[in-house]
Design a protein around this motif. Sequence first.
Motif, PDB file in Angstrom:
ATOM      1  N   PHE A 121      63.751   5.339  18.604  1.00 25.34           N
ATOM      2  CA  PHE A 121      64.516   6.557  18.884  1.00 25.34           C
ATOM      3  C   PHE A 121      64.292   6.930  20.350  1.00 25.34           C
ATOM      4  CE2 PHE A 121      60.366   7.854  17.296  1.00 25.34           C
ATOM      5  CZ  PHE A 121      59.963   8.848  18.176  1.00 25.34           C
ATOM      6  N   GLU A 122      65.074   7.883  20.831  1.00 28.00           N
ATOM      7  CA  GLU A 122      64.995   8.302  22.222  1.00 28.00           C
ATOM      8  C   GLU A 122      64.280   9.647  22.331  1.00 28.00           C
ATOM      9  OE1 GLU A 122      66.130   6.398  24.876  1.00 28.00           O
ATOM     10  OE2 GLU A 122      66.368   4.913  23.253  1.00 28.00           O
ATOM     11  N   LEU A 123      63.447   9.794  23.352  1.00 29.68           N
ATOM     12  CA  LEU A 123      62.745  11.039  23.623  1.00 29.68           C
ATOM     13  C   LEU A 123      62.703  11.253  25.126  1.00 29.68           C
ATOM     14  CD1 LEU A 123      61.013  13.459  22.728  1.00 29.68           C
ATOM     15  CD2 LEU A 123      59.011  11.965  22.838  1.00 29.68           C
ATOM     16  N   ASN A 124      63.302  12.338  25.589  1.00 36.25           N
ATOM     17  CA  ASN A 124      63.362  12.629  27.028  1.00 36.25           C
ATOM     18  C   ASN A 124      63.880  11.445  27.835  1.00 36.25           C
ATOM     19  OD1 ASN A 124      60.254  14.415  26.695  1.00 36.25           O
ATOM     20  ND2 ASN A 124      62.293  15.295  26.751  1.00 36.25           N
ATOM     21  N   GLY A 125      64.879  10.736  27.292  1.00 34.81           N
ATOM     22  CA  GLY A 125      65.478   9.620  28.003  1.00 34.81           C
ATOM     23  C   GLY A 125      64.695   8.330  27.958  1.00 34.81           C
ATOM     24  N   ARG A 126      63.626   8.285  27.173  1.00 34.06           N
ATOM     25  CA  ARG A 126      62.812   7.069  27.043  1.00 34.06           C
ATOM     26  C   ARG A 126      62.826   6.606  25.598  1.00 34.06           C
ATOM     27  NH1 ARG A 126      57.333   9.453  29.250  1.00 34.06           N
ATOM     28  NH2 ARG A 126      58.117  11.134  27.929  1.00 34.06           N
ATOM     29  N   THR A 127      62.711   5.309  25.395  1.00 36.11           N
ATOM     30  CA  THR A 127      62.741   4.746  24.051  1.00 36.11           C
ATOM     31  C   THR A 127      61.336   4.714  23.462  1.00 36.11           C
ATOM     32  OG1 THR A 127      64.645   3.354  24.591  1.00 36.11           O
ATOM     33  CG2 THR A 127      63.361   2.734  22.653  1.00 36.11           C
ATOM     34  N   VAL A 128      61.247   5.193  22.221  1.00 29.43           N
ATOM     35  CA  VAL A 128      59.990   5.121  21.466  1.00 29.43           C
ATOM     36  C   VAL A 128      60.169   4.054  20.390  1.00 29.43           C
ATOM     37  CG1 VAL A 128      58.376   6.354  19.980  1.00 29.43           C
ATOM     38  CG2 VAL A 128      59.475   7.550  21.890  1.00 29.43           C
ATOM     39  N   TYR A 129      59.201   3.142  20.289  1.00 31.49           N
ATOM     40  CA  TYR A 129      59.294   2.008  19.381  1.00 31.49           C
ATOM     41  C   TYR A 129      58.369   2.206  18.183  1.00 31.49           C
ATOM     42  CZ  TYR A 129      61.502  -0.124  23.438  1.00 31.49           C
ATOM     43  OH  TYR A 129      62.345  -0.378  24.503  1.00 31.49           O
ATOM     44  N   ARG A 130      58.845   1.794  17.016  1.00 28.03           N
ATOM     45  CA  ARG A 130      58.087   1.897  15.768  1.00 28.03           C
ATOM     46  C   ARG A 130      57.606   0.509  15.371  1.00 28.03           C
ATOM     47  NH1 ARG A 130      60.784   3.972  10.044  1.00 28.03           N
ATOM     48  NH2 ARG A 130      58.926   5.048   9.222  1.00 28.03           N
ATOM     49  N   ARG A 131      56.286   0.327  15.395  1.00 31.50           N
ATOM     50  CA  ARG A 131      55.727  -0.993  15.089  1.00 31.50           C
ATOM     51  C   ARG A 131      54.415  -0.832  14.324  1.00 31.50           C
ATOM     52  NH1 ARG A 131      56.448  -2.033  21.109  1.00 31.50           N
ATOM     53  NH2 ARG A 131      58.495  -3.009  21.363  1.00 31.50           N
TER      54      ARG A 131
END
Length: 406
Positions: free
Chosen positions: A302-312
Amino acid sequence: MNIDDFPPEAGSGLLRRFAIRAALIFDGDNFLQGHALVLREGLVEGLAPWSNIPEDLPVFDAPDALLTPGFVDLQVNGGGGALFNNQPTLKGIRRICETHARYGTTALLPTVITDRPDIMKACMAAGSAALAAGIPGFLGLHLEGPHLSLVRKGTHHPALIREMCPEDLDFYIGSSGNFGKALITIAPENVSESQVTALVNARFVVSLGHTDTSFEIARRYVGAGASMVTHLFNAMSQMGNREPGLVGAALALGEVSCGLIADGFHVDPTSMSIALRAKQGPGRVFLVTDAMSTIGTQNRRFELNGRTVYRREGRLTLADGTLAGADIDMLSCLRFVHRKLDVPLGEALNMASLYPAEALGVTDRGKLAPGRQGDFLVLSPDLELHSTWIGGRCIYKQKMQRGYAS
């Protein structure tokens, strides 16, 4: 009648007085066998032995079940695909509350992390709308930033972190009471002691977090009114041999309560156990999820403050590996501290319900006692969730599965 036969219309409030009979009830103080929880008009009327239940009272059986107070989560960034920063709307809050109810949370603070002023204001407006709409599970808001430390920013965007100016303080004070309970995380680096006192006088609960502050400065800010520490150990000055830091202040100062993310990634289990043994009261260590939008979904990013957060593999990180919130629900946190840390079940339940309620100054949640809101859970013997109840209404229910008698 079996609890699975609880009529749908009762969930809409048409059944004004009834009882749920369970094998075991934890009321926040004791485990009671052979008792029933009696509810009237959405509130707890009392706890009665099976032999004392009035004959004319509708009774629903939860055989082999454990009834407990509902969970209270003071740090919830999102759920069900909705991230509060990205969806600062009534619809977003509703989605977050509905999702976490599926994991036992009956009261929560949607949390907005450091963002642009217009996003922060939109979140507050959404909170006011949620309060007016009576969204089940909505308790208020947690403003985590933007007045934090750049040195301990964590996943908060550095370009959006700033000092609290007089206009900010006036806005916060003017918003007090508009959106329910108000919790704000600040760093002494960007907020003055007098501003903390003003916030507390305006009925904000002030938490220290995302800060590199010293023990002595933290003690001064507690004297000014701060009463909480945000996600213990994470994004703060650590305890050293000559400088106890904020970790030391959180554990040594009895006036302070502190949240803990019990996912096994944010804090090592040994450090958690040491902290639980070392914490001075009356303040307590309580559980928070710091959950992001991934809870209740299969989403991988998902996106947060224009940065991608990855779920792993149970972790949420930015591309550089920085932890970005947590991929865990409150029921899983409860199981972790009970099973991995050997915290007694009653204490683990209080860490998820009573202690956060007390830290926020909420007196009608966290216990099953006369006059308190009818927020409770029906759990199986192995701590699987059967149903979530808010204000005496069944908000979420699964069919009884293995582990229950029929």
